[in-house]
Every structure is written in C-alpha cells, then in structure tokens.
Scaffold this active site. Structure first.
Site, PDB file in Angstrom:
ATOM      1  CG  HIS A   1      -2.097  -0.971   0.934  1.00 41.93           C
ATOM      2  ND1 HIS A   1      -3.391  -0.645   1.180  1.00 41.93           N
ATOM      3  CD2 HIS A   1      -2.120  -2.222   0.404  1.00 41.93           C
ATOM      4  CE1 HIS A   1      -4.186  -1.650   0.829  1.00 41.93           C
ATOM      5  NE2 HIS A   1      -3.435  -2.628   0.366  1.00 41.93           N
TER       6      HIS A   1
ATOM      7  CD  GLU B   1      -7.687   3.450   2.240  1.00 50.59           C
ATOM      8  OE1 GLU B   1      -8.323   2.437   1.872  1.00 50.59           O
ATOM      9  OE2 GLU B   1      -6.671   3.853   1.674  1.00 50.59           O
TER      10      GLU B   1
END
Lengths: 687, 687
Positions: A464, A489
């Site tokens: 990520h 998110e």
C-alpha cells in the site's frame, strides 16, 4: 517481413527546428506498421535530432515528438545524431498467466529497433526500440555497452508525446505532497499540469488513449508534464541527490506506452503493458493461491479499535481468533492483522523508525494464532507498515520475512504511509537521512528487493502507498496486488469520501496498470461519520469490476450477519479468471465487466454507475451458447439511491441463455452483481 | 394502480413566478412513474400556472417547464388554472408492424391525464395527457368539446423543456431558407438557436435525449427555440396568415416527445414515437411490398441526362427499358423515372405550376413501359415533383393517382423542391398566392390528403422535401418513407458533399423519426465534380444502417458492372426486418446495427465510422446460438481511406457462431457490411 517499408527522405511538414521547440519538420528514416495495419510509427531525424510520430488509419495522431536525454557526464544526448542501423521484427505469440484477468495473453506486434550514434564528440550510441501493436505502442531506450560511456547520470529524459486531436483527460497530479490518493480530475488535456500515469484521454472524435509505462526497473517513474498545447514531456521522479537516474551501462529504460482504443473498454482489455514486461523469472509460483481475506482493518478505520496498544488494541489474540473463526466458517482463506507488532503507539505517519518487524506485541500470540488458523484451514496475512522509514525496514527485512515464513504466512501487505517525497533513506551509517519520493529510482529498487526476497520464501507482496504498477507481476508474479489510489478507507473518514464516479474512474485509469487491493464489501454502508455514498448492490459489484487476486471481505463480521443475502455473493464470488470482457463503459460514467472463473464454466458480471442512474442492455453472448445458466442477480431496488436509499436491494434467480439481452438497471450511485452458474446443456434447436 | 401516489403541497423549490419567467416554484398536483420506476413525471400548479418536470432515478432531469397557449380568441390559456380531475392508467401491450425495423413493438407506459380549467372568465378547459415510458415521455394537449369555446386560433404554444444537466446538441436550424437539408451542427445546447426536431443531446454525464414530436396531424410542426440557458420553447411553424394553428374543438395536439437513453443506441432502438401514434387505419396493406428499386435518377444528378425534354432527356422509353432490363436481370422490383411528365423544361424549382401529372412526355410511352415492366416482373415507381406548387398539384391529384393506378404503379416518389416558406397555396380562385412552410398546418393536411387518396388506390407514398416524420407510418402504413435530410444527391454536386460523419449524425437524429429514402449504393464513388468521400464498403453498409422499406440501388447499371463483388451484397441485402439491434455507436462518431431478415433466419450487419478509422469489437450474440452461419464480409482493405484509397476493398467468407466476438476494422470514412446465412444446426456441446 517486407510489408513494413522503410522510407527515406519523406518530409513530414514544413517549419524550423530550434532547441526549445518540438521538431516541426522531420524526415522519416524508418517506420513500422502494426500487424493489422492500424498504427504506423515513423522515426524521424532532422538536423541530428530524433523524433517519433504516429498515425492511425492513415490519419496523424501524434505529431513529431522528441527523443533524447540530458546527461550530466558528456552533456546532452539528443542532437548530432545519425541513424547507423535499424531492423524490423514481427512477433506473434501467446503466453499464460499463472492467475489474472485472463489466462492466455496474445502478444502480437512489430518491433523496430533503431540505433543512433553521435556524429561528434564522444560518439555515444543508443537504441530506440519501438513495439507497434494494433492497440498501441511501447518504446524504450537501450544503452549498449560501449567504450567511453560507462556510466550515466540522467538529469532529464526528453521524451515527448505530442497528441494532435483535442482531448479530455482524466488525471491525478504528480509531484505534490500526496502519493496517488486523489480523486480524478476531468479537464481538457490543454489544462493539465504535471500528472501521474496511467493518464487516460478521450479525443473529440471518441478515440481513447492511456499514457503509462511498462517494466519500471531500477529507474525513476515517469510523470507527464504538459509543455504547451497537448505536448506532454516525460518528467522523471527525482532522486534525493537531485538527479533523476543513475545507471551503469549497459542498461535500458522502462517502456513508454500509449494504449489506443476506440471504445473505453478497449483500454481495459489491452494487454500491451503486460506484454512489454519480461516473462516470469520466478518459475513455479503455484504456491500462491488467489483468495479472499478478512481481518482487523475496517474496525481500525472506524476507530472501534486502534493500531496502537492499549485498551482499544485491535490486534489482540482474542480479536484475531474471532476473525479466524469467521473466515473458517465462511470459507475465506486469509486473515489480515494490522497493528500486530510494536511501533504504532506514538506518531508513526512518516516516522516509522520505531517499527519492529521481528516480534509481535505482548497481547498478540503470533505462533498460537498461526497454529489456530492452520487448524481451521485459514492463513494469517502479514503486515509490514514502514511509515515511510524504508531503510529502517530494509535493515530488518530478512528476519522479518523469515518470521512470517516460519509461521506459514504467505502474503504480506506492506505500507509506506508518508507524504510524497518523504521516504526515509539512510545513505550511510550516521549520515543525514535522505528523503526520497515513493516512485523514484531508489524506491523502484526497494520494492523489487522486497518482492524478490519474499519470493525466495514463497511469500506474496501487496504494497500500500506503493510505487505504481507497470506490469511487473508478469516477471515477478508474487507481486500480486497493490494499492496506489484512493481505496475504501476513504469511505470511513475521507473528506470527501469517494463519490460513485471514483470507482469508474479507477477502472479506466489506475486499473489499467494492474490489480488493486481496493478492499470492497462494506455492506454496512456507514463510515466513521458519514454514510457511504453507495448502494448495497454496488459493494458486491466491486468484487467483479475491481480486479485483484487477493480481495478483502472488508466489513466487520457482525455487519455481514445483518446482510446475509448480500454476503452470499461475497462468499461465492471468484478471484481468479480465465477470461475478462468489458461489455460496456465510458470513462467517468459507467462500466460493466464479465469474467469467467478460472477452471470453471461459471461467469460473474459486475456493473457500476456514477451519480447518475442508468439502464444498460447487455447481450449475454459471453455465456456458452450450449448451456442454460442460473443467473443469481443482486441489484438495486426500484427506488434505491446512493444518498438516501442505499439498502434498497433485490435478489432474483432465474434461468438465462447466451441469446438473451439483459437489462441492467443501476440506481444513482448503484451497481449490479450477477453470478451465472451452468445448470444444464441446452437442447439444440432445429436447423 | 396505487403505485403512483398523488401528492399535494410538495414544494419543488423556492422563488417567485412572473409571466416572463419559467416557473421557479411548483407545487406537485399529480405525478406518474414509468413502469420500471426509472422516470417520474410531476405536474405542478402554482398561482394558477401549470408546469411539468421530470426526474430519472430520483435525480431531477427537467426543471419545472411551462405548459399553455396564447390563443387569439379569448386570450391566453396558461394562467388562472385549476386542476379539476386527473387519473392514471397503465398500459402494456404489443403490436405488429406490417413491415419495419422490427416486427413486434411493445408499448408499456403509465398515462396521466390531468384536466385543467380556468378559474376566471371563459372557464375554458383542456387536458394534458402524459405517457411516461421507461425510455422517455410524450405529452399532448386535448381540447374537449365545451360550451363557449368552439374554435381556437393558436398564436403561440408555450410548451417548454428546461433541461438541467449541461449537454452537447446535434441539430439543424429551423425557420431558415432551407428545408431539412443541412449538415448537423455539434455545439453546447446553450449555444443552440432555433432548431428542427429530432434534436439529439448528450449530457456531460453521458445521458442521451432526443426531442421530437409524434402524430403531427392537422397542426403545425414544432421547432424548438432556446429561450435561455438550456430552456427550450416550442415554436410552431407559422401559417401564411400569421397564426400558427387553427382548429375547431374538439381536437388534440401532436405529442411532444423526449426519448431518454443511457447509450446512444437506445435512442434508435426506442419505439416511443411509434407507440404514440394511432394504430393502422388502412386495414390490409399487404399490397405494399418492401423492395429495392433502380431508375433514372443518379444520371440526372451527374448531368449525364436531364429532367427536361430535349436531346439529353433521361425519361425516354429506350432509357427506361434499359433500367427495366437491369432490374429484371438482378431481381429489383422497382424502376423510378424522374422527368417523365411535362413541366420540367423551364425553371421549375419553386415554380411548379407547369407540371402536368396526368400525361407523359411524348418520348415516354407510359403504357408501353408499364406493360414491358410487368412482363419482366418489374414495377414502375411513379414520380410527382411539385416544385412547391402544392395547390396546383392538389388540383390534379385524383386523376394523377388514377393514371398511375391504371398502370399498376404502386409507389410514388413525390417532391416539394422549393425554398422553405415558399410552398404555393391558392386560397381562392383568382386570389393571391399564399406562401406556406413545408411543415406548417396546411402542409400537414396536404401530405395526409395525398397519403389517404393514394391509399384508396393501393399506392404508397415517398415524399422528398417533405414534412418531417412523426411516426404516422403506424397509422398510414402506405406513407412508407421520405427524405427530409441531406441525401445522396449531395454526393453528386453538394458543396460541401456529405462528409462521413453526416451519415452517423443521421442515424442518431433524422433516423429517430422514421425511414429515409437515402438512395445509397454509389459504387462508382464519383460525383459530378468531386470524388465521393466514402469507401466502397461503406456504400454497402448504408443499406443496413439507414432503414427504409424501399431502398434505391442508386448508381448506374454500367457502374455496378464494374463492381460485381460489391454489387452482390446490394442484390442480396434485405429491406424488411423482424429485429433490429444497435450493437454500438456514439453520436457523430460511429455506429453498428444488426438486423434480422423478416421471415428468415438470416441477419445483416452494417457499420459506419466518421472521418476516423476505428476498430470495434462486436459479440455475435444476436445470432441463434443453435446454428452455424456463413458470414459474407464486405470490408475496407487494410489501407483504405475515404479520401484517396476509396476502392480498397475485401470480401471474405467464413463460418461463425453466436459465441464469437467479431473485430470490425473500419477505415477512415469507411464501413463494413456483413450477411449472415445460417448453414446448419450447431452440434450441442457437452454439459
């Protein structure tokens, strides 16, 4: 092949050339047409400066565009050039992906290799290699071993792309504080500044193009900077020292790529970027299993628990057991646990030097949980957050991987949470900390170091805040996925959250580079403070539309218990495919994708729309004409809406065959997901 | 049906209403949602003024838009209104076309009828009837029989359409000198002036809308005039006397229509306009045979021969026999002859009072040719050019039709060549000549008079320079086709000629109204002075893409003899279909249409592109999954181009099945035509 004729002395257009301007005039010295005679690439050389241009169906598409470099030692490498040799090669082969969007990939192109040499001074030499496909081009520079030119410090790459027809662009900015986590801008290409790739444009005439690069190895990422009008220039991500790249000869640059398709879906279906990468270097990778995973993640973003130790610590033995039980009950392979190791307690964003990757926190029994998982047929998914302290992480890399390997952990999610340009590099023991970009040459080396070290231990990597994908999963298949865009998110705490258009934009920009770990499936449709702008059916469709061989089932177990009908699709949906077809789509508007399950006759379909409800008609021709299928349809209810009627949702089962045309009704901000299960052979009809 | 709830007192938005402004505020007094809950129509009433608005998937699409009239007697009919009654009705039925793009047409809508009455003065009453389909709306005004309101002189219809999302429009101007024979403009809707319908727009979000009208009977055509921003107002074509319409009560207006589709092809596939017309009033029309025809036409436009008598006269007995022989040899049913009657010798454009429709010129043996044709299984196609002298034509109409009927002529091409606003009307014997528009109330009556008189004699009508099509072929099927746009003759002498984009524009604008006699198939690709901007394959594709139940094989016999391979397709291609599917398309860019032959298992496919070459992928799912087909593919050669490589052309035959995805490669300005002939039942596959 004699079909590609070499012409000399053909004048492109009239004008003067100066160092500050693009090549207005260019004498064609070599050319190559794509196998289907759709694209024709011409190499030009005028007053010793090299350029390329491209036409499609006989119409100019790219005007003469510069080639060359500014080098620190020995000066520019862009004029006083002569063409000393060139040759053409035709390739048509098909290779197999170990997993992916499709099993077989055809690589059909004509390659033009042209060798240039300086006529003065050092008489340095380099090749430009063009591969001309029917659906685009790739080109790279190759610096062969030669006398008097052993080492290159690249201050600037001068490659340009001068698109002729006016176009609209979908883009995110490059060279700013953020990594790739932006909403996409839609503007005239003439208003673009400096952007990341893949950048997608659509011309006034409806032609679609995606600018990107392939095989980014030991080199800096290419940003694109608009110089004037629609002329774009390669702008390499800089190294901490100020240069862009340093390499010892021989070496070659990544491929600069332009995928070109009439319909938006053609960009997605193109395999050009993968084809420009080298074949698998890892050999047998069957130890990696495409799979879904659950874990301690969404609860952290909701602030129901914390990465840091203390009363709210999420990564406890008890909580992890809960997820293992949930995964085992529903057939998910993986359980991710974030916050399992020391280092999270203070400020870690951009300051990850406290992370310890070789031991767990005291409330997390790694060995016991690994054993418990194994007993239940489940595998822990590892997590290495660096906070951008990459040298610090590298110091522990070997033992850190060994620890996970010992406990049977075969996938690791890594993280590089730090502002762009703030990756910490220790150049020397005790020396000053250098600050790197996420996507410079140094990080390109770092990521491959992690991936190859992990491969030795049969571990797959899912970074990520990564460097962008350039198709290296072909060469290093254990680089299975990554983030590299605004993920789910942002639905928890983003300001703004991801609007429905974002996921359509992703398909036609970010997803052109490779798999994304988007972590869908938030059936509760509720962020930390705001409702999620999505319908329930849309969360299911994301599993089909956003490809990754690892897909998170990201919501909390207790939320899935409240939505058992939707959850059934998430349990059923596959993660590995033998065929992929984009059935329709427009950049920024909507998309429908069908995928056939690897080693099965079943298909899945996912459709997404933006803020506008739509009715799409889809022929089911991708199904086997000889069979009847049970279609399990998960769709928006008649009054569903992403703002205020998010949970209105219908499930229908009915029999369908290949000859039918399906009407897909998508609510504003909605989606639709369908599973097609073959249930019988079809009775043949009379002739 | 209780599903459509009537709400009162719901405030739409805040603002003030004045006579000069659109209704900013509107209280919903009635509403109806489409059967699939896609569109919701709301009728508003505020301070006595009525308006409508529309939302799609819960999002506003049309802001409150005016309803009403300016009447000469009794004043405005647009304020001091009250709603006295309203009701809802749901309709779902399927009807059959005698010929057409598809055999069966489904009509599924919810109808809201609202009766308004003035609260003051004459207390006049009228109904507004809305039909809400999933793919659009139609609404009309109905004036019932009532006391004190026997006769209406309409000075203005106040109907408005206030589209909310920003859109691009494809349009031709209205109220200018020309009829409908323009190239299409592509501009922001905000820059449109006064336009003809159908006008097509695409919103920024990719939604497509077509504005038009249905069932234009004894009323003036509706033009659309942009008032401000994206607010469009009905602007009726004026009568010679200055008013717009005069009618005795009871009467009803045509339907004002908006077709709404997510994909461009959805506009073409919609049957909304046909559904809003009345069923067939003619009974058995099986005497009309959809067919191809040849004739004395293209040679006139090339000036190889003349309409006028003299040494170059085209309509001679000998020349017509040549076309009859040609038609007989190749299986074409019709032979058109223009210039067969007296009246062409002087200036006839806009001055047709010299035309004699009841006898042939001395060098044209009508009876002999009709007999010769009959012996060869061929039928003459009649021709009535009025030069705009319409009253003059009407004076001869009965005998003129009788003459043709006596000779077995069952299709007549009529013509109204005169500048717009210059149709000649004799109001009284010896009175001044009045000048009418091609599309005013008087001409709407004229055309129906011709069509119904012809029907009595079993003759079909095909007007050129006509009033626009509004779907009346449903009610009067012998109104088989018309022109009403820039046709192929502009390829002979147009300045400019029709560029490749024009035919794509036609599909998504003009063709939304009904069949067009475009007269394709100019395989010589050469106009009078300039080459035709088309490839050879494109000429074939036009037969599939541009629908008409009569299709001209328009080039000269000697030209077809030079292109026997292409001619084979023209001989084979059908003119009547049981199914039509738009496989892909974008307004102004490209389109691919597949049609299934009526009473056959064969299919045809046609694809066209604009000035840009393209590669389109097309699933063959429209084919029967149980069969194998021989695909006879007529396509552009690899280097074909509409400017300089027009004749590069390939024919391929190969076997295909429904599961295949076809790649259609279209040269710049090119096209592709395919015939699919079933050759066997497919072997069933293993389950």
């Amino acid at each position: 092949m004699n079909r590609w004729i070499i012409l000399c002395g053909l004048l492109w257009s009239i004008g003067n050339v100066s160092a500050a301007e693009p090549p207005k005039q260019a004498t064609t010295v070599a050319q190559a047409s794509s196998p289907g005679q759709i694209l024709t690439l011409e190499l030009g050389l005028d007053e010793g400066r090299a350029s390329w241009r491209l036409s499609r169906f006989g119409e100019p598409l790219f005007a003469p565009s510069r080639l060359g470099f500014l080098l620190r030692e020995g000066g520019k490498l862009e004029r006083n050039l002569e063409l000393v040799q060139h040759d053409l090669k035709t390739v048509d082969n098909t290779w197999e992906q170990p997993w992916g969007e499709s099993r077989f990939v055809r690589d059909r192109h004509v390659q033009l290799t042209a060798r240039f040499r300086e006529t003065l001074g050092l008489r340095r030499t380099f090749d430009v290699v063009f591969r001309v496909f029917d659906d685009g081009i790739g080109f790279r520079y190759v610096f062969p071993k030669q006398d008097g030119f052993k080492f290159a410090t690249i201050d600037d790459e001068l490659t340009e792309f001068d698109l002729i027809p006016d176009a609209t662009a979908w883009w995110i900015p490059a060279g700013e504080w953020n990594r790739y986590e932006y909403l996409y801008n839609t503007t005239p290409l003439r208003e673009v500044g400096q952007v990341h790739t893949p950048m997608t444009v659509r011309t006034q005439n409806g032609l679609h193009l995606s600018f990107h690069e392939a095989a980014l190895v030991d080199y800096s990422s290419m940003w694109l900077r608009r110089v004037e009008n629609q002329r774009l220039k390669a702008q390499l991500s800089p190294a901490a020292e100020g240069w862009k790249v340093q390499r010892t000869l021989p070496f070659e640059t990544p491929w600069r790529t332009v995928v070109i398709a009439d319909q938006a879906g053609g960009l997605y279906e193109s395999n050009l970027v993968l084809n420009l990468n080298e074949p698998n270097r890892l050999g047998d990778v069957s130890w990696f299993k495409p799979a879904k995973y659950v874990g301690v993640w969404w609860e952290l973003h909701l602030e129901k628990s914390s990465w840091a130790r203390g009363p709210k610590h999420g990564a406890t033995t008890a909580n992890t057991r809960r997820y293992i039980d949930f995964a085992a009950e529903h057939g998910f392979r993986g359980v991710l646990v974030e916050g399992w190791n020391p280092g999270w307690d203070g400020n870690w964003f951009g300051d990850g030097n406290h992370f310890d990757f070789t031991q767990a926190t005291e409330d997390f029994d790694l060995k016991g949980l690994a054993d418990y998982a194994k007993e239940h047929g489940v595998h822990l998914v590892g997590h290495h957050e660096t906070g951008g302290a990459v040298s610090h992480y590298e110091q522990q890399l070997g033992p850190a991987l060994d620890l996970y390997a010992r406990h049977g952990i075969d996938v690791i999610k890594t993280g590089y949470v730090a502002d762009a340009g703030q990756i910490e590099r220790f150049d020397r023991k005790g020396g000053p900390v250098l600050r790197e970009w996420h996507d410079g040459q140094w990080m390109s080396r770092h990521h491959l170091r992690v991936v190859t070290e992990a491969a030795k231990r049969r571990i797959a990597i899912n970074p990520h805040e990564p460097i962008k994908d350039t198709g290296l999963r072909r060469t290093y298949p254990n680089w299975v996925a990554r983030e590299g865009a605004r993920g789910m998110e942002y639905a928890a705490w983003g300001n703004p959250q991801n609007p429905p258009e974002h996921e359509i934009d992703l398909v036609f920009t970010r997803m052109l580079s490779g798999p994304m770990d988007y972590t869908p499936g938030i059936v509760s449709l509720q962020g930390r403070t705001h409702p999620i702008p999505s319908t329930l059916a849309r969360q299911l469709a994301l599993y089909v539309v956003i490809y990754s061989p690892i897909q998170m089932v990201a919501d909390l177990p207790e939320h899935y218990a409240q939505h058992k009908d939707a959850f059934q699709f998430i349990k059923d949906v596959a993660v590995d495919w033998s065929e992929t077809r984009v059935l329709n789509g427009e950049v920024g508007d909507y998309v429908t994708i069908a995928r056939k399950v690897r080693n099965s006759e079943a298909w899945y379909l996912g459709a997404l729309t933006d803020e506008q409800g739509r009715v799409l008609t889809v022929p089911l021709s991708f199904l086997d004409p000889g069979r009847t299928y049970r279609a399990e349809i998960y769709r928006d209810g008649p009054k569903a809406h992403y703002r205020d009627r998010r949970f209105e949702f219908e499930v229908e089962q009915r029999e369908v065959t290949a000859g039918e045309i399906l009407t897909i009704r998508l609510a504003a901000g909605g989606g639709q997901a369908i599973r097609f299960v073959p249930i019988s052979a079809q009775t043949p009809q009379e002739p």
